[in-house]
Design an enzyme around this catalytic site. Structure first.
Site, mmCIF file in Angstrom:
data_model
loop_
_atom_site.group_PDB
_atom_site.id
_atom_site.type_symbol
_atom_site.label_atom_id
_atom_site.label_comp_id
_atom_site.label_asym_id
_atom_site.label_seq_id
_atom_site.Cartn_x
_atom_site.Cartn_y
_atom_site.Cartn_z
ATOM 1 N N HIS A 89 21.156 -41.759 -12.744
ATOM 2 C CA HIS A 89 21.255 -42.415 -11.426
ATOM 3 C C HIS A 89 21.163 -43.945 -11.548
ATOM 4 C CE1 HIS A 89 20.603 -41.677 -6.853
ATOM 5 N NE2 HIS A 89 21.308 -42.776 -7.073
ATOM 6 N N GLU A 141 16.187 -34.781 -9.488
ATOM 7 C CA GLU A 141 16.105 -35.953 -10.367
ATOM 8 C C GLU A 141 14.652 -36.298 -10.635
ATOM 9 O OE1 GLU A 141 18.498 -39.093 -8.687
ATOM 10 O OE2 GLU A 141 20.309 -37.895 -8.777
HETATM 11 C C1 DGY Z 1 22.106 -45.928 -3.391
HETATM 12 O O1 DGY Z 1 21.928 -47.102 -3.069
HETATM 13 O O2 DGY Z 1 22.141 -45.025 -2.560
HETATM 14 C C2 DGY Z 1 22.265 -45.673 -4.837
HETATM 15 O O3 DGY Z 1 22.334 -44.322 -5.117
HETATM 16 C C3 DGY Z 1 21.155 -46.359 -5.592
HETATM 17 O O4 DGY Z 1 21.572 -46.727 -6.852
#
Ligand code: DGY
Length: 319
Positions: free
Chosen positions: A286, A267
């Protein structure tokens, strides 16, 4: 007495910063991009508390240089960016932000499921490209969501919140998890299945498991071959739980019908990634927990955790 120093690796809610500032000197990385590695390493050397994002790698290299560090508060529920064992060995407390992001992430999971099932982004692109010349009986037809079977892989808090939404759509709910969850079975009528059975029976497979050595690439070619050709695969956990090459192959060869992806192995996902070339993939950057209210709550919880540890108290949500 000298105030402790806290480094915050991105700009987060002012309320959160102000709360930490009452007891510490706070240094914030102000730029709208992740703090570069070299700077993060230098800052960590002079820091008692680190308020970190999932984009910050808190590994052996960083921890061995961070001689004063007492707490790493991750502003995420997932903490696969942190070497928790190495932190614990040094007596450094790690915390995360569960609960406060559960409902927002479940909303996004359901949005992604529906967008993939009903071809929402594809239909939007179709209209904007001027291809809508007439109504047609089969134009952009998708898959039923109501009354379908949902398979949840990883029945934690977010899994249960997704199941509650699915219940409103009359869905049958299957789940697999490290251990059975009688509360979830009671609350939403979810039925436990071994992974292979879940994959064979579900119309929608939703990944909500944390990324650990046990779950890395847990869905690959064999698993996709068990799924129905009409099924939709949704990943809101971590890209690393899935073999992306196998996913591409399964979609391109129509072994499965569509995918909704909020997370990727790398990412930001490179724009030339094969998965992005497929019309039956809905891809998001994401944003599982990305609502203003939720991000505010996540920042505040991370701040409360940092401050608790620096004041010698128990954090609210230790890892
Ligand atoms: C997390 O909190 O692990 C999520 O992926 C963030 O958005």
């Amino acid at each position: 007495m000298k105030k402790p120093i806290v480094f915050v690796t991105r700009q987060v809610a002012n309320e959160a910063i102000a709360y930490v500032k009452e007891i510490a000197t706070v240094d914030v990385w102000e730029e709208d991009r992740p703090c570069p590695r070299e700077i993060l390493l230098e800052k960590a050397e002079r820091t008692d508390g680190l308020l970190a994002m999932l984009t910050d790698r808190v590994d052996e290299e960083l921890l061995s240089r961070a001689k004063r560090l007492k707490v790493v508060a991750n502003m995420a529920v997932g903490y696969d960016n942190i070497d928790v064992t190495a932190a614990k060995k040094r007596g450094i407390q790690v915390t995360n932000t569960p609960d406060v992001l559960t409902e927002a992430t479940a909303d996004l999971t359901f949005a992604l499921l529906m967008a993939a099932a009903r071809r929402i982004t594809e239909a939007n692109r179709f209209l904007l490209a001027g291809q809508w010349t007439s109504w047609s009986p089969t134009l952009l037809a998708g898959q039923n969501v109501f009354n379908a079977t949902l398979g949840i892989v990883g029945m934690g808090r977010i899994g249960e919140a997704v199941a509650r939404r699915a219940k409103g759509f009359g869905m049958s709910i299957l789940y697999c998890n490290r251990h059975r969850k009688p509360e979830a079975e009671q609350a939403v009528g979810a039925q436990y299945r071994e992974l292979d059975d879940l994959l064979k029976q579900a119309d929608y497979v939703v990944m909500l498991t944390p990324l650990t050595p046990d779950t890395a690439k847990m869905i690959g070619e064999r698993e996709f071959s068990l799924m129905k050709p009409t099924s939709v695969f949704v990943n809101v956990s971590r890209g690393g739980t899935v073999d992306e090459e196998a996913l591409y192959k399964a979609l391109a060869e129509k072994k499965i019908w569509a995918a909704g992806l909020d997370v990727f192995q790398k990412e930001p996902v490179p724009l030339d990634h094969p998965l992005l070339t497929l019309p039956n993939v809905v891809a998001l950057p994401h944003i599982g927990s990305a609502t203003y209210q939720t991000r505010m709550e996540m920042a505040k919880l991370a701040a409360v955790n940092i401050r608790a540890v620096l004041e010698g108290k128990e954090p609210v949500t230790p890892v």
